[in-house]
Design an enzyme around this catalytic site. Sequence first.
Site, mmCIF file in Angstrom:
data_model
loop_
_atom_site.group_PDB
_atom_site.id
_atom_site.type_symbol
_atom_site.label_atom_id
_atom_site.label_comp_id
_atom_site.label_asym_id
_atom_site.label_seq_id
_atom_site.Cartn_x
_atom_site.Cartn_y
_atom_site.Cartn_z
ATOM 1 N N ARG A 80 0.845 -1.185 0.000
ATOM 2 C CA ARG A 80 0.000 0.000 0.000
ATOM 3 C C ARG A 80 0.883 1.238 0.000
ATOM 4 O O ARG A 80 1.897 1.295 0.688
ATOM 5 C CB ARG A 80 -0.887 0.021 1.258
ATOM 6 C CG ARG A 80 -2.026 -0.946 1.222
ATOM 7 C CD ARG A 80 -2.900 -0.837 2.464
ATOM 8 N NE ARG A 80 -2.227 -1.248 3.662
ATOM 9 C CZ ARG A 80 -1.696 -0.442 4.553
ATOM 10 N NH1 ARG A 80 -1.781 0.863 4.413
ATOM 11 N NH2 ARG A 80 -1.093 -0.904 5.624
ATOM 12 N N TYR A 208 -1.496 -3.401 -6.887
ATOM 13 C CA TYR A 208 -1.266 -4.099 -5.614
ATOM 14 C C TYR A 208 -2.564 -4.178 -4.794
ATOM 15 O O TYR A 208 -3.262 -3.163 -4.619
ATOM 16 C CB TYR A 208 -0.167 -3.413 -4.785
ATOM 17 C CG TYR A 208 -0.145 -3.999 -3.397
ATOM 18 C CD1 TYR A 208 0.363 -5.285 -3.184
ATOM 19 C CD2 TYR A 208 -0.732 -3.339 -2.327
ATOM 20 C CE1 TYR A 208 0.296 -5.877 -1.934
ATOM 21 C CE2 TYR A 208 -0.797 -3.920 -1.072
ATOM 22 C CZ TYR A 208 -0.282 -5.193 -0.878
ATOM 23 O OH TYR A 208 -0.355 -5.784 0.350
ATOM 24 N N LYS A 217 -9.443 -2.130 2.225
ATOM 25 C CA LYS A 217 -9.075 -0.971 3.056
ATOM 26 C C LYS A 217 -9.880 0.272 2.669
ATOM 27 O O LYS A 217 -10.282 1.050 3.525
ATOM 28 C CB LYS A 217 -7.581 -0.675 2.913
ATOM 29 C CG LYS A 217 -6.671 -1.833 3.260
ATOM 30 C CD LYS A 217 -6.859 -2.288 4.672
ATOM 31 C CE LYS A 217 -5.830 -3.347 5.032
ATOM 32 N NZ LYS A 217 -6.024 -3.847 6.394
ATOM 33 N N HIS A 237 -10.122 -1.930 12.176
ATOM 34 C CA HIS A 237 -9.051 -2.781 11.654
ATOM 35 C C HIS A 237 -8.791 -3.889 12.686
ATOM 36 O O HIS A 237 -7.794 -3.869 13.403
ATOM 37 C CB HIS A 237 -7.799 -1.909 11.451
ATOM 38 C CG HIS A 237 -6.702 -2.567 10.685
ATOM 39 N ND1 HIS A 237 -5.391 -2.160 10.778
ATOM 40 C CD2 HIS A 237 -6.702 -3.587 9.800
ATOM 41 C CE1 HIS A 237 -4.640 -2.903 9.982
ATOM 42 N NE2 HIS A 237 -5.409 -3.767 9.381
ATOM 43 N N SER A 259 -0.659 -3.369 10.922
ATOM 44 C CA SER A 259 -0.408 -4.317 9.840
ATOM 45 C C SER A 259 0.843 -5.140 10.137
ATOM 46 O O SER A 259 1.809 -4.626 10.701
ATOM 47 C CB SER A 259 -0.203 -3.576 8.517
ATOM 48 O OG SER A 259 -1.315 -2.773 8.240
ATOM 49 N N CYS A 261 1.418 -7.538 12.257
ATOM 50 C CA CYS A 261 1.724 -7.834 13.668
ATOM 51 C C CYS A 261 1.086 -9.152 14.093
ATOM 52 O O CYS A 261 0.952 -9.432 15.280
ATOM 53 C CB CYS A 261 1.239 -6.718 14.577
ATOM 54 S SG CYS A 261 2.439 -5.400 14.799
ATOM 55 N N ASP A 288 -9.019 -9.331 9.665
ATOM 56 C CA ASP A 288 -8.521 -7.989 9.337
ATOM 57 C C ASP A 288 -9.509 -6.859 9.640
ATOM 58 O O ASP A 288 -9.082 -5.779 10.022
ATOM 59 C CB ASP A 288 -8.149 -7.949 7.848
ATOM 60 C CG ASP A 288 -7.275 -6.768 7.476
ATOM 61 O OD1 ASP A 288 -6.407 -6.401 8.287
ATOM 62 O OD2 ASP A 288 -7.456 -6.201 6.384
ATOM 63 N N ARG A 386 1.759 -12.309 -0.902
ATOM 64 C CA ARG A 386 0.448 -12.575 -0.310
ATOM 65 C C ARG A 386 -0.210 -13.832 -0.847
ATOM 66 O O ARG A 386 0.094 -14.283 -1.950
ATOM 67 C CB ARG A 386 -0.485 -11.402 -0.645
ATOM 68 C CG ARG A 386 -0.052 -10.057 -0.082
ATOM 69 C CD ARG A 386 -0.467 -9.907 1.335
ATOM 70 N NE ARG A 386 -0.004 -8.672 1.954
ATOM 71 C CZ ARG A 386 -0.637 -8.083 2.960
ATOM 72 N NH1 ARG A 386 -1.742 -8.581 3.452
ATOM 73 N NH2 ARG A 386 -0.143 -6.997 3.511
HETATM 74 C C1 OXD Z 1 -2.738 -4.368 5.867
HETATM 75 C C2 OXD Z 1 -3.378 -5.548 5.241
HETATM 76 O O1 OXD Z 1 -1.882 -3.734 5.245
HETATM 77 O O2 OXD Z 1 -4.250 -6.131 5.899
HETATM 78 O O3 OXD Z 1 -3.107 -4.027 7.002
HETATM 79 O O4 OXD Z 1 -3.060 -5.882 4.097
HETATM 80 MN MN MN Z 2 -4.823 -5.051 7.681
#
Ligand code: OXD
Ligand code: MN
Length: 602
Positions: A80, A208, A217, A237, A259, A261, A288, A386
């Site tokens: 992102r 992406y 998002k 989130h 993100s 974590c 998420d 991913r």
């Molecule tokens: C992020 C994702 O960047 O979930 O938080 O992809």
């Molecule tokens: Mn996320």
Amino acid sequence: MASLFSSDDGPKTLNIKLKLWVSGMAALCKPERIVWIEGSEEEKKRLEDEAVATGEVIRLNQEKLPGCFYHRTAVNDVARTENLTFICSKNKKDAGPTNNWMAPKEGYKKAGAYFKGSMKGRTMYVVPFSMGPIGSPFSKVGVELTDSIYVVLNMRIMTRVGQKVLDYLGAEGEFTKCLHSKAELDINKRLILHFPEDNTIWSVNSGYGGNVLLGKKCLSLRIASFLARQEGWLAEHMLIMGVEEPNGHVEYIAAAFPSACGKTNLAMLIPPEGLKVKGYKIWTVGDDIAWMRIDTDGGLWAINPESGFFGVAPGTNSKTNPNAVATIKKNTIFTNVLLKKDFTVWWENSDELAPSEGMDWQGRPWKPGLKDEKGNSIKAAHANSRFTTPAAQCPSISFRLEHHHGVPISAIVFGGRRAHVAPLVYESFSWQHGVYVGATMASERTAAQFGEQGEVRRDPMAMLPFCGYHMGDYFKHWLTIGQRLEKVPKIFHVNWFRLDEQGKFLWPGYGENLRILEWILDRCNKSTGAQKTPIGYVPTPDSLDMTGLHLSKENLAKLLEIDKFEWLQEMESQKEFLKTFDDKLPKEIWKEWEEQNRRLQE
Ligand code: OXD
Ligand code: MN
């Protein structure tokens, strides 16, 4: 390439607003043809065949990975791009200090120039999608126009798409207008724009996931958070998971972490050996995003608006996340990982040893030990590579993913990556104190990460890059929700990443985190062992079930320690951050900061 459908295969919708908008955007982007996505299996197959024929995706080994595909993004398009992401509200102040802002007029003009003619010779796909079960009062409809089949194939996994969404939308229904074009994939012309007041998203020159799967998002967090404030709910989130006791009683937790974590790993946790006798079962609702509403019982109920997982591949293995490993065995799209000679895939820290050769995420020949000109080893998979995989395939998926009212939330958990300062777990004193804890939450870079060691990044509620309006107003909204709740979930903070003097992790993490969730749920139901400290309630050492875990008493004490000296420094750093919200910071948050500061000084 033959057209996928004849151009007169028009929309099966009576929604005039939708038809007008599609023709308007087609007049701007000038696609050769327009294809409406209906959502059938037969259509999926046609799309896959076409994407393989154009080279947009590669079909993987169908014996070993049935239904799986491989895709590479452009080299400069792998994550992102927060610096190119804007909130285009009429007033700059409404975007607040944590967002990039652009005037709507300027946004439409600038991006409009990039969209102009961008789909010449290409197909424009019209993807009607629902975030949340179709027809649920929680759910929102969006329509994404895109010139990327990769996006269509991903949207089919991550959301509910097709004619059934149009049927639900009917003639008058509202929808989020999402326009995406790969255009030239030029990073200098890349823009991810959100127009909350127009319920519109424009994304151009990226391919992406986080920038282009606009239901994720962009809609489910940035636009949804704006709508949620107007409509009186929360778009967060957060993962959602259920913990089931042997008697069948399930309690649900929603948890926010920045993100990368470990939200996906926590949401799919498998109970550790030592706790197996207790017979817990974990149910994954989401990894998420959580949309949460106050229901008629006065409690907070949550749905996961997505229907798939867009997870980070490197580090996913049978130890860190066995459920994810089982989920991605079929019908999965892998992006930017290593492609093996037998058309299977590999990434760093997977279950298998590195293959002797393959093609890396940039499409270059790769073998173990390969170094760049500076002598650094070349990664086979990009660190942010991913998998996109259907949630329904996850062994721990909750059937309540499809429930229109979602699941009742007993506890909200905030967490960060802190080498020091934050204890393993603590419970806030009240909803208001918990909102202050979320508002000041932070992650620290450790030696294992890029950037300066110890550098603290404040990331309120893990929403820093995702809140679609002024964060001061967002904190106020959280406080208002708390006042309206009759059954108030307790708010906790966890930190799995505390280090010892040698820089080693004190806590083993992964499945062992269930021990902490157990304490959290016990605290929600009865007053299990806790000691009051200036920052909240911390477990007494004997209140955590450590059966089968070899953790010394000293290390447990270190994990639970509140160092007043460190905390007073932390309070100063929090103060600087809170000041950036100016007069928009609710006075209740300042009050919580002041009281905590006083308690620490006593
Ligand atoms: C992020 C994702 O960047 O979930 O938080 O992809
Ligand atoms: Mn996320």
